[in-house]
Design an enzyme around this catalytic site. Structure first.
Site, short mmCIF file in Angstrom:
data_model
loop_
_atom_site.label_atom_id
_atom_site.label_comp_id
_atom_site.label_asym_id
_atom_site.label_seq_id
_atom_site.Cartn_x
_atom_site.Cartn_y
_atom_site.Cartn_z
N GLY A 55 53.86 44.88 23.35
CA GLY A 55 52.84 44.82 24.39
C GLY A 55 51.64 43.98 24.04
O GLY A 55 50.80 43.71 24.90
N GLU A 56 51.53 43.55 22.77
CA GLU A 56 50.36 42.79 22.35
C GLU A 56 50.76 41.34 22.03
O GLU A 56 50.86 40.52 22.93
CB GLU A 56 49.68 43.50 21.18
CG GLU A 56 49.15 44.88 21.60
CD GLU A 56 48.43 45.61 20.50
OE1 GLU A 56 47.38 45.12 20.05
OE2 GLU A 56 48.93 46.69 20.08
N MET A 57 51.04 41.02 20.76
CA MET A 57 51.36 39.63 20.44
C MET A 57 52.87 39.36 20.51
O MET A 57 53.30 38.20 20.51
CB MET A 57 50.79 39.27 19.08
CG MET A 57 49.26 39.29 19.07
SD MET A 57 48.49 39.12 17.45
CE MET A 57 48.85 37.39 17.07
#
Length: 340
Positions: free
Chosen positions: A139-141
């Site tokens: 969900g981030e990088m």
């Protein structure tokens, strides 16, 4: 000892017997005695196996600002931890891969070198461990670690930087994490007006701010959690926000006192980091003060015992906010590094 229980998640064992006493309950409040607790430390802590050097800081800074560490090659650590926003992002909640909103506000990395457990919920035991979390989070990088390593190995300019910083160590997740953590340990707030006052300059802050400091340590009881030079106990507290996010409780489900508990943030440079709380629900320092005077919103068994209603006049609220603003420093601008 109390803070250690919070950090290790053992507070449930002792919470029934612990009672916090505001200065003034057992003895008269002494401003000078209180000030002594907030003196800046002389050095920055670091682990013995990752001592800082100019080469390590340089490598870590380049990695921190390099979007190629992400799956889409468009998100860097600095995308969310932007120095222009006091190392946050200025948003109520973070934004990750695919421009999707995350569940929590991006925490600042300012003065994180002095922290213990990392993230809002304390799930990482060190900065080195923390550094890899957002990179590999879908969900981030959204970058699997093996893919990140392959990318960096294929960028010719990185090999000599790694060799200079960590001789004999390969380009690998552990080495990458150490370099990023080393750079993050350089992100330290500089002296603020409050620090000048602590060291004896009575003209460094206003009379209103001085009154606010007294309130902070007595009637408002902010110092119950916002302690020490960095104004955080590094503990985890349920402050009564309405939420389905149980925070630290996810990692310590057996400990009632850390359900819905989140890490106490630093108040250094706080006036540059609105909105506030782990969910970004309070838009200003004034709203935060009002929230605490109400004693939170939700009453539940895990609610920190320090969270209870109290009364401040409008003038006292102004004094308290004026004091918090004296913790803001004029830090040097951060240069964006040239990437290999």
């Amino acid at each position: 000892m109390r803070n250690r229980f919070y950090r290790l998640g053992l507070l449930g064992i002792v919470t029934a017997t612990f009672v916090f006493r505001v200065a003034g309950d057992d003895k008269p409040y002494d401003r000078q005695e209180a000030l002594a607790k907030y003196r800046r430390p002389a050095s920055v802590p670091c682990p013995e196996d990752n001592r800082p050097s100019a080469a390590r800081v340089d490598l870590g800074k380049r990695l921190f600002f390099d979007p190629r560490l992400s799956g889409p090659n468009s998100i860097s650590c600095a995308s969310c931890h932007n120095p222009a926003f006091s190392w946050g992002d200025g948003l109520p909640k973070g934004v990750g891969f695919g421009s999707k909103e995350l569940g929590r506000r991006t925490p600042t990395i300012l003065n994180v070198a002095f922290g213990e457990l990392m993230f809002w919920d304390g799930r990482a035991a060190s900065l080195e461990e923390q550094a890899l979390g957002p990179i590999q989070s879908p969900g981030e990088m959204n970058q699997p670690l093996e893919g990140m390593v392959t990318k960096l190995q294929n960028i010719p300019g990185y090999q000599p930087l790694f060799e200079k910083a960590y001789p004999g160590e390969p380009i690998a997740p552990a080495t990458i994490a150490k370099a990023i953590a080393t750079f993050e340990r350089t992100v330290i707030s500089e002296k603020a007006p409050f620090d000048d006052w602590v060291t004896g300059n009575e003209s460094a802050i206003s009379a209103s701010a001085k009154r606010g400091f007294d309130l902070f340590n007595t009637k408002a009881n902010c110092a119950a959690c916002h302690t020490g030079w960095n104004f955080t106990d590094d503990g985890f507290h349920d402050i009564g926000l309405v939420s389905t996010d149980i925070g630290r409780g996810k990692h310590l489900p057996q400990v009632e006192a850390v359900q819905f508990a989140f890490k106490t943030p630093t108040l250094r440079n706080a006036d540059r980091r609105a909105p506030y709380m782990h969910d970004g629900s309070e838009k200003s320092l004034e709203e935060v003060v009002d929230y605490y005077t109400r004693g939170g919103t939700t009453k539940r068994p895990s609610l920190a015992q320090e969270i209870k209603p109290f009364v401040l006049t409008s003038g006292e609220k102004d004094d308290l906010c004026n004091f918090i603003r004296t913790l803001t420093s004029n830090d040097q601008p951060v240069s964006i590094p040239t990437l290999p």
